[in-house]
Scaffold this active site. Sequence first.
Site, short mmCIF file in Angstrom:
data_model
loop_
_atom_site.label_atom_id
_atom_site.label_comp_id
_atom_site.label_asym_id
_atom_site.label_seq_id
_atom_site.Cartn_x
_atom_site.Cartn_y
_atom_site.Cartn_z
N ARG A 141 -70.88 -16.62 -57.01
CA ARG A 141 -71.21 -17.58 -55.96
C ARG A 141 -71.37 -16.82 -54.64
O ARG A 141 -70.65 -15.86 -54.37
CB ARG A 141 -70.12 -18.65 -55.83
CG ARG A 141 -69.88 -19.43 -57.11
CD ARG A 141 -71.13 -20.10 -57.65
NE ARG A 141 -71.63 -21.14 -56.77
CZ ARG A 141 -71.26 -22.42 -56.83
NH1 ARG A 141 -70.36 -22.80 -57.73
NH2 ARG A 141 -71.78 -23.31 -56.01
N GLU B 93 -77.47 -20.10 -49.49
CA GLU B 93 -78.68 -20.06 -50.32
C GLU B 93 -79.35 -21.42 -50.47
O GLU B 93 -80.54 -21.50 -50.83
CB GLU B 93 -78.35 -19.51 -51.71
CG GLU B 93 -77.43 -20.40 -52.52
CD GLU B 93 -77.07 -19.76 -53.86
OE1 GLU B 93 -77.23 -20.44 -54.88
OE2 GLU B 93 -76.65 -18.60 -53.88
#
Length: 331
Positions: free
Chosen positions: A237, A266
């Site tokens: 992550r 992101e």
Amino acid sequence: MTKILMYSVRDDEEAAIKAWATKHDVQVDTNALEFHPETANLAKGYDGLVIQQRSAIGDDPNVYQQLADYGLKQLTSRTAGVDTIDIPAAKAAGLTVTNVPAYSPNSVAEMAVTQTMRLIRNLELFDQRIANQDFRWAGLQAREIRSLTVGVIGAGRIGGTVAKLFHGLGAKVIAYDVVRRPELESVLTYVASKEELLKQADVVTLHVDLNDTSKALIDAEALSLMKPDAFIINASRGPVIVTEALVAALKAGKLAGAALDTVEGEETLFNQNHQGEPLPDALVSQLLQMPNVILTPHVGFYTNLAVQNMVDISLDDVLTIINGGQTEHAF
């Protein structure tokens, strides 16, 4: 007929969804929207709900009670991560939260190995030279994987598979995890701390869940412990690595390179087309300019088997809960 609604559905998921719906005689409807308070009303009239998204549902805990008022019993993520869901709020509303913790450990593990091999063989740098019709190889001597120590942070389902793959290629594998799995001790050696692993490893590959203990796990201090010729791989992550610290370490030559399948922030970038426009993230722009960085848009999961499993397992769990059963994937 039982009715299930799936949010954020991609075209490549549709075939698996239709096949599951036909097999189980269940109506499964889809949309391309993320689940947020402003889209929650779409779930009215359904018996089950499946989501998949990188941005948080939102700060309004009432959205979970709204689902319960619609008669829903569960909220299912068809990914491993559930940090987008306020689990205590969902439970307080009487909802069972489930995920798909092991849709395909091999998909992400193979991505980590692939990116490692590209880095240690300098393939990104060769690609750049050849694109300019420069076919020289001087200065780009590679290292063989069997000469390296690979450090796995988070040796769970995915990290354990990574360890097995690297061990099979002849690397020395070390791992740090708060939970030690005896069945992995034939392919890796556990070390006592994250710091010890960072100091020893030639390649550090991250495979941890996102939680309060893993956020900023790799910060400036952690990066300073790594060898200057070491590589870091992140297929877990984005917030696990502090991007600003990573950019600084790469610019200073304190790392040989990085492969990132996920980065902080992101959700404003990945699976979107930004051609011909400035990127909204200056740090990612800097990473893209670095010849020793591989950046991919969180596609470690994106294989035929993984996508099939994410659909099938999530829908199986929904149907089980609707019918009054229990699933091992509940929180």
